[in-house]
Scaffold this motif. Structure first.
Motif, PDB file in Angstrom:
ATOM      1  N   GLU A  37      75.959  30.714   7.294  1.00 29.79           N
ATOM      2  CA  GLU A  37      76.395  29.329   7.438  1.00 29.79           C
ATOM      3  C   GLU A  37      77.908  29.222   7.573  1.00 29.79           C
ATOM      4  O   GLU A  37      78.656  29.950   6.910  1.00 29.79           O
ATOM      5  CB  GLU A  37      75.951  28.506   6.224  1.00 29.79           C
ATOM      6  CG  GLU A  37      74.445  28.366   6.100  1.00 29.79           C
ATOM      7  CD  GLU A  37      74.076  27.439   4.958  1.00 29.79           C
ATOM      8  OE1 GLU A  37      73.887  26.237   5.212  1.00 29.79           O
ATOM      9  OE2 GLU A  37      73.976  27.912   3.815  1.00 29.79           O
ATOM     10  N   LEU A  38      78.337  28.287   8.408  1.00 35.04           N
ATOM     11  CA  LEU A  38      79.753  27.978   8.558  1.00 35.04           C
ATOM     12  C   LEU A  38      80.044  26.755   7.693  1.00 35.04           C
ATOM     13  O   LEU A  38      79.528  25.664   7.951  1.00 35.04           O
ATOM     14  CB  LEU A  38      80.076  27.705  10.023  1.00 35.04           C
ATOM     15  CG  LEU A  38      81.562  27.659  10.407  1.00 35.04           C
ATOM     16  CD1 LEU A  38      82.209  29.011  10.147  1.00 35.04           C
ATOM     17  CD2 LEU A  38      81.714  27.254  11.861  1.00 35.04           C
ATOM     18  N   LYS A  39      80.866  26.955   6.642  1.00 33.45           N
ATOM     19  CA  LYS A  39      81.099  25.879   5.686  1.00 33.45           C
ATOM     20  C   LYS A  39      82.592  25.753   5.389  1.00 33.45           C
ATOM     21  O   LYS A  39      83.326  26.752   5.434  1.00 33.45           O
ATOM     22  CB  LYS A  39      80.343  26.152   4.377  1.00 33.45           C
ATOM     23  CG  LYS A  39      78.858  26.362   4.564  1.00 33.45           C
ATOM     24  CD  LYS A  39      78.160  26.625   3.258  1.00 33.45           C
ATOM     25  CE  LYS A  39      78.122  25.394   2.396  1.00 33.45           C
ATOM     26  NZ  LYS A  39      77.323  25.615   1.175  1.00 33.45           N
ATOM     27  N   ILE A 293      79.540  31.964   5.366  1.00 32.14           N
ATOM     28  CA  ILE A 293      79.040  32.242   4.024  1.00 32.14           C
ATOM     29  C   ILE A 293      77.645  32.843   4.114  1.00 32.14           C
ATOM     30  O   ILE A 293      76.788  32.356   4.868  1.00 32.14           O
ATOM     31  CB  ILE A 293      78.976  30.954   3.172  1.00 32.14           C
ATOM     32  CG1 ILE A 293      80.291  30.178   3.231  1.00 32.14           C
ATOM     33  CG2 ILE A 293      78.603  31.286   1.734  1.00 32.14           C
ATOM     34  CD1 ILE A 293      81.446  30.887   2.611  1.00 32.14           C
ATOM     35  N   VAL A 294      77.414  33.916   3.344  1.00 32.82           N
ATOM     36  CA  VAL A 294      76.068  34.499   3.229  1.00 32.82           C
ATOM     37  C   VAL A 294      75.732  34.647   1.742  1.00 32.82           C
ATOM     38  O   VAL A 294      76.634  34.724   0.908  1.00 32.82           O
ATOM     39  CB  VAL A 294      75.972  35.882   3.918  1.00 32.82           C
ATOM     40  CG1 VAL A 294      76.271  35.757   5.398  1.00 32.82           C
ATOM     41  CG2 VAL A 294      76.901  36.890   3.250  1.00 32.82           C
ATOM     42  N   PRO A 329      76.983  30.717  -5.201  1.00 32.29           N
ATOM     43  CA  PRO A 329      76.077  31.871  -5.109  1.00 32.29           C
ATOM     44  C   PRO A 329      76.287  32.691  -3.839  1.00 32.29           C
ATOM     45  O   PRO A 329      75.580  33.667  -3.614  1.00 32.29           O
ATOM     46  CB  PRO A 329      74.694  31.218  -5.105  1.00 32.29           C
ATOM     47  CG  PRO A 329      74.923  29.896  -4.444  1.00 32.29           C
ATOM     48  CD  PRO A 329      76.301  29.453  -4.867  1.00 32.29           C
ATOM     49  N   GLY A 330      77.244  32.286  -3.010  1.00 31.32           N
ATOM     50  CA  GLY A 330      77.460  32.981  -1.755  1.00 31.32           C
ATOM     51  C   GLY A 330      78.757  33.749  -1.723  1.00 31.32           C
ATOM     52  O   GLY A 330      79.561  33.728  -2.641  1.00 31.32           O
ATOM     53  N   VAL A 331      78.947  34.478  -0.603  1.00 38.52           N
ATOM     54  CA  VAL A 331      80.137  35.304  -0.393  1.00 38.52           C
ATOM     55  C   VAL A 331      80.719  34.974   0.978  1.00 38.52           C
ATOM     56  O   VAL A 331      79.981  34.811   1.958  1.00 38.52           O
ATOM     57  CB  VAL A 331      79.787  36.805  -0.473  1.00 38.52           C
ATOM     58  CG1 VAL A 331      81.007  37.651  -0.156  1.00 38.52           C
ATOM     59  CG2 VAL A 331      79.256  37.157  -1.843  1.00 38.52           C
ATOM     60  N   ILE A 332      82.050  34.879   1.033  1.00 35.17           N
ATOM     61  CA  ILE A 332      82.725  34.654   2.310  1.00 35.17           C
ATOM     62  C   ILE A 332      82.739  35.948   3.121  1.00 35.17           C
ATOM     63  O   ILE A 332      83.108  36.999   2.602  1.00 35.17           O
ATOM     64  CB  ILE A 332      84.166  34.169   2.078  1.00 35.17           C
ATOM     65  CG1 ILE A 332      84.189  32.848   1.310  1.00 35.17           C
ATOM     66  CG2 ILE A 332      84.913  34.034   3.399  1.00 35.17           C
ATOM     67  CD1 ILE A 332      85.577  32.417   0.891  1.00 35.17           C
ATOM     68  N   LEU A 366      71.353  28.289   1.764  1.00 31.42           N
ATOM     69  CA  LEU A 366      72.347  28.620   0.718  1.00 31.42           C
ATOM     70  C   LEU A 366      73.070  27.373   0.265  1.00 31.42           C
ATOM     71  O   LEU A 366      73.536  26.579   1.067  1.00 31.42           O
ATOM     72  CB  LEU A 366      73.356  29.622   1.290  1.00 31.42           C
ATOM     73  CG  LEU A 366      74.512  30.020   0.382  1.00 31.42           C
ATOM     74  CD1 LEU A 366      74.010  30.770  -0.819  1.00 31.42           C
ATOM     75  CD2 LEU A 366      75.530  30.841   1.165  1.00 31.42           C
ATOM     76  N   LYS A 367      73.176  27.185  -1.079  1.00 30.31           N
ATOM     77  CA  LYS A 367      73.915  26.063  -1.659  1.00 30.31           C
ATOM     78  C   LYS A 367      75.305  26.518  -2.039  1.00 30.31           C
ATOM     79  O   LYS A 367      75.460  27.542  -2.692  1.00 30.31           O
ATOM     80  CB  LYS A 367      73.177  25.524  -2.888  1.00 30.31           C
ATOM     81  CG  LYS A 367      71.729  25.096  -2.601  1.00 30.31           C
ATOM     82  CD  LYS A 367      71.680  23.944  -1.617  1.00 30.31           C
ATOM     83  CE  LYS A 367      70.250  23.488  -1.334  1.00 30.31           C
ATOM     84  NZ  LYS A 367      70.193  22.430  -0.336  1.00 30.31           N
TER      85      LYS A 367
END
Length: 368
Positions: A37-39, A293-294, A329-332, A366-367
């Motif tokens: 995701e692009l956030k 983000i994953v 909960p994600g990683v850049i 992913l939140k």
């Protein structure tokens, strides 16, 4: 060859041809995927901090006497000025009455001294008295004035001591356990009776390394505290709902730890933050930028570094990635992936590069 044999042979060949795609489909490995995701993400730094109450008051007895009553419930919130303890009053009230009597006597003595001074002055004016007698009368009046001031001061002291028999809360906050109960003799030497701790807002103090502090100062040579958001995370991973602001930066660097102490002001309307609590402090500053983000679950490590399995044309492919920190909960991911690529988050244990996969989207994205 009979017609029956030929028909059977054709049937076997036809079934074999139909079975090949089915077997190929069954051999595909089922995996769960989430799109990269692009956030919008702000630059963030995380530190270990501790919650501190802005006001913390130890309640002590200022006069000695028997504790007549405990007027609060332990652990409750008390208002500023609320009565907490009561020390028996009769001895202190008697001291006030005695001091009032001393004041009246001093007033009478002053009145008499004034009359004597006036009389001595009249006699001197008529050449019927001596200057020495007049001077003695003047000195006697001045002495009586001093005695009255002393008596009035003693009266004020006794009234203050009588007031100290009612021990009230100097601040609004939660009060802890009482160290003494009704019937105990307490006084200035008794130590702390109870402690009142303010609740809203709370301070959170945390050390940052001098290196991080200097890094933050690079832009225009100054830290813009107004743009820094302070988020609190509890030891169980839960994120506190209120956002704080930095209100203090220490004036010196610790010689032992090479760190600078920062302090944030954080709202605490429902009392979730507790004085002395250990928390994690996340600082976010600057304008958010779009980042890929994953989920952390998608990352795999080997001797060459980090990678993820992505799905391309129904097959598993390896994507070597570089990361830039955690976001919830994600990683850049700073390099190695494109936005929207399906990334495997479950079922990659049996995967090999090029293996056929059957991708199943995760139930929720992913939140952040």
């Amino acid at each position: 060859m009979s017609r029956v044999t030929v028909a059977r042979t054709a049937m076997v060949l036809l079934l074999g041809m139909l079975a090949v795609p089915a077997l190929a489909q069954e051999s595909a490995i089922p995996v769960t995927v989430v799109p990269a995701e692009l956030k919008p993400v702000s630059d963030a730094m995380e530190f270990v901090g501790r919650v501190e109450a802005p006001e913390r008051v130890d309640i002590r007895a200022r006069v000695k006497g028997m504790l007549e009553a405990v007027l609060f419930k332990e652990g409750e919130t008390v208002k500023e000025g609320a009565p907490l303890y009561r020390i028996e009053k009769p001895l202190f009230a008697a001291d006030v009455q005695q001091a009032e009597g001393d004041v009246e006597r001093a007033k009478s003595a002053l009145e008499l001294a004034k009359i004597q001074r006036e009389r001595a002055e009249e006699l001197v004016a008529k050449n019927a008295g001596t200057v020495v007698a007049r001077d003695q009368a003047v000195a006697g009046e001045d002495s009586s004035k001093g005695a009255l001031l002393t008596a009035e001061a003693a009266l004020n002291t006794t009234k203050i001591n009588l007031g100290y028999t009612d021990i009230v809360s100097p601040i609004t906050g939660r009060i802890g356990r009482t160290a003494f109960t009704r019937g105990h003799i307490v006084g200035p030497e008794s130590g702390v009776l109870a402690t009142v701790v303010s609740q809203d807002p709370m301070y959170v103090t945390f050390p940052i390394s001098q290196r991080d502090y200097l890094e933050a100062q690079k832009d225009e040579g100054k830290v813009d505290l107004s743009n820094v958001e302070v988020r609190i995370k509890f030891p169980d991973g839960a994120v506190y709902g209120e956002v704080g602001k930095i209100n203090f930066v220490d004036v010196s660097v610790s010689r032992t730890t090479d760190t600078v102490i920062l302090r944030a002001d954080v709202p605490n309307p429902v009392g979730k933050l507790v004085d002395g609590q250990l928390v994690r402090v996340e600082l976010k500053a600057g304008t958010p930028e779009e980042r890929i983000i994953v989920p952390q679950a998608a990352l795999i490590a080997d001797q060459a570094g980090l990678y993820v399995f992505a799905v391309e044309n129904g097959k598993a492919v390896v994507r070597r990635v570089k990361t830039g920190g955690a976001v919830g909960p994600g990683v850049i991911v700073t390099d190695g992936l494109k936005a929207g690529e399906p990334v495997v988050v479950d079922g990659f244990e049996a995967l090999r590069p090029g293996a056929a996969v059957r991708a199943v989207p995760a139930a929720a994205s992913l939140k952040g």
